[in-house]
Scaffold this motif. Sequence first.
Motif, PDB file in Angstrom:
ATOM      1  N   PRO A 230       0.863  -1.223  -0.014  1.00  0.00           N
ATOM      2  CA  PRO A 230      -0.118   0.009   0.035  1.00  0.00           C
ATOM      3  C   PRO A 230       0.742   1.233  -0.048  1.00  0.00           C
ATOM      4  O   PRO A 230       0.444   2.346  -0.433  1.00  0.00           O
ATOM      5  CB  PRO A 230      -0.870  -0.184   1.385  1.00  0.00           C
ATOM      6  N   ALA A 231       1.935   1.287   0.470  1.00  0.00           N
ATOM      7  CA  ALA A 231       3.001   2.369   0.488  1.00  0.00           C
ATOM      8  C   ALA A 231       3.062   3.010  -0.950  1.00  0.00           C
ATOM      9  O   ALA A 231       3.389   4.111  -1.081  1.00  0.00           O
ATOM     10  CB  ALA A 231       4.208   2.130   1.033  1.00  0.00           C
ATOM     11  N   ASP A 232       3.058   2.057  -1.855  1.00  0.00           N
ATOM     12  CA  ASP A 232       3.318   2.441  -3.357  1.00  0.00           C
ATOM     13  C   ASP A 232       1.907   2.990  -3.889  1.00  0.00           C
ATOM     14  O   ASP A 232       1.980   3.508  -5.187  1.00  0.00           O
ATOM     15  CB  ASP A 232       3.717   1.289  -4.159  1.00  0.00           C
ATOM     16  N   MET A 233       0.820   3.147  -3.258  1.00  0.00           N
ATOM     17  CA  MET A 233      -0.366   3.647  -3.699  1.00  0.00           C
ATOM     18  C   MET A 233      -0.723   4.992  -3.336  1.00  0.00           C
ATOM     19  O   MET A 233      -0.133   5.561  -2.491  1.00  0.00           O
ATOM     20  CB  MET A 233      -1.436   2.625  -3.042  1.00  0.00           C
ATOM     21  N   THR A 234      -1.607   5.735  -4.142  1.00  0.00           N
ATOM     22  CA  THR A 234      -2.180   6.763  -3.896  1.00  0.00           C
ATOM     23  C   THR A 234      -2.917   6.689  -2.675  1.00  0.00           C
ATOM     24  O   THR A 234      -3.635   5.752  -2.314  1.00  0.00           O
ATOM     25  CB  THR A 234      -2.808   7.485  -5.132  1.00  0.00           C
ATOM     26  N   ALA A 235      -3.429   7.824  -2.166  1.00  0.00           N
ATOM     27  CA  ALA A 235      -4.517   7.752  -1.166  1.00  0.00           C
ATOM     28  C   ALA A 235      -5.784   7.042  -1.363  1.00  0.00           C
ATOM     29  O   ALA A 235      -6.349   6.279  -0.873  1.00  0.00           O
ATOM     30  CB  ALA A 235      -4.964   9.209  -0.437  1.00  0.00           C
ATOM     31  N   GLY A 236      -6.256   7.365  -2.724  1.00  0.00           N
ATOM     32  CA  GLY A 236      -7.314   7.046  -3.077  1.00  0.00           C
ATOM     33  C   GLY A 236      -7.294   5.279  -3.432  1.00  0.00           C
ATOM     34  O   GLY A 236      -8.244   4.562  -3.229  1.00  0.00           O
TER      35      GLY A 236
END
Length: 198
Positions: free
Chosen positions: A136-142
């Motif tokens: 999840p660290a590689d993801m945007t907030a959305g």
Amino acid sequence: MDAKTLCLGALARGPASGYEIRKMFEEGAYAAFHPIGFGSIYPALTALLAEGLVACQEEPQAGRPDKKVYTLTPEGHAALVRSFASNRPAVDKYKSDTLFMLSLAEVMEPDRVRRLVADYKDLNASELEKMAECDPADMTAGQRFVFGLGKAVYSAIATYIDNNAGALVDSLERGDHEPLPGRSAGETAPHRARKAGE
């Protein structure tokens, strides 16, 4: 949501070919959200290109036709923002052969129902395992929000099955369920009729 908006949304993640957009909706980031027919992607990209909402660059490929890579233009980004601001999302639709069959569990053998439920639980567990491999660290907030919601749904399905599948199968084996409309109370389920004749 129309194919043009879906393509704009896919390209908001970064440049992609038509084939790569198709993969996003078949087995990638958007596979669980929305279908898009392969025959819809290229006409949508052609229209977006004509409207200046995407740009296209051809990349040479050895032994194959040049690869067309599409990129969202500033105008395309603005169009996507306008679309999301003004369009009301359609009501979610969920399709599942398994859940349709389980809603009519009374016409099946209890062992068949037991296998269906176990397979459905395994399928959801497999999706959870795939999600565990994502960072999840590689993801945007959305993306993190939707990712977390997906994990919560798959986990809730597993918990519900653990807590309720046994009662469903027990009910079928006892034959103490209400008859389906169109079948009288005196008619028994196929597996009970066989047992009575044994």
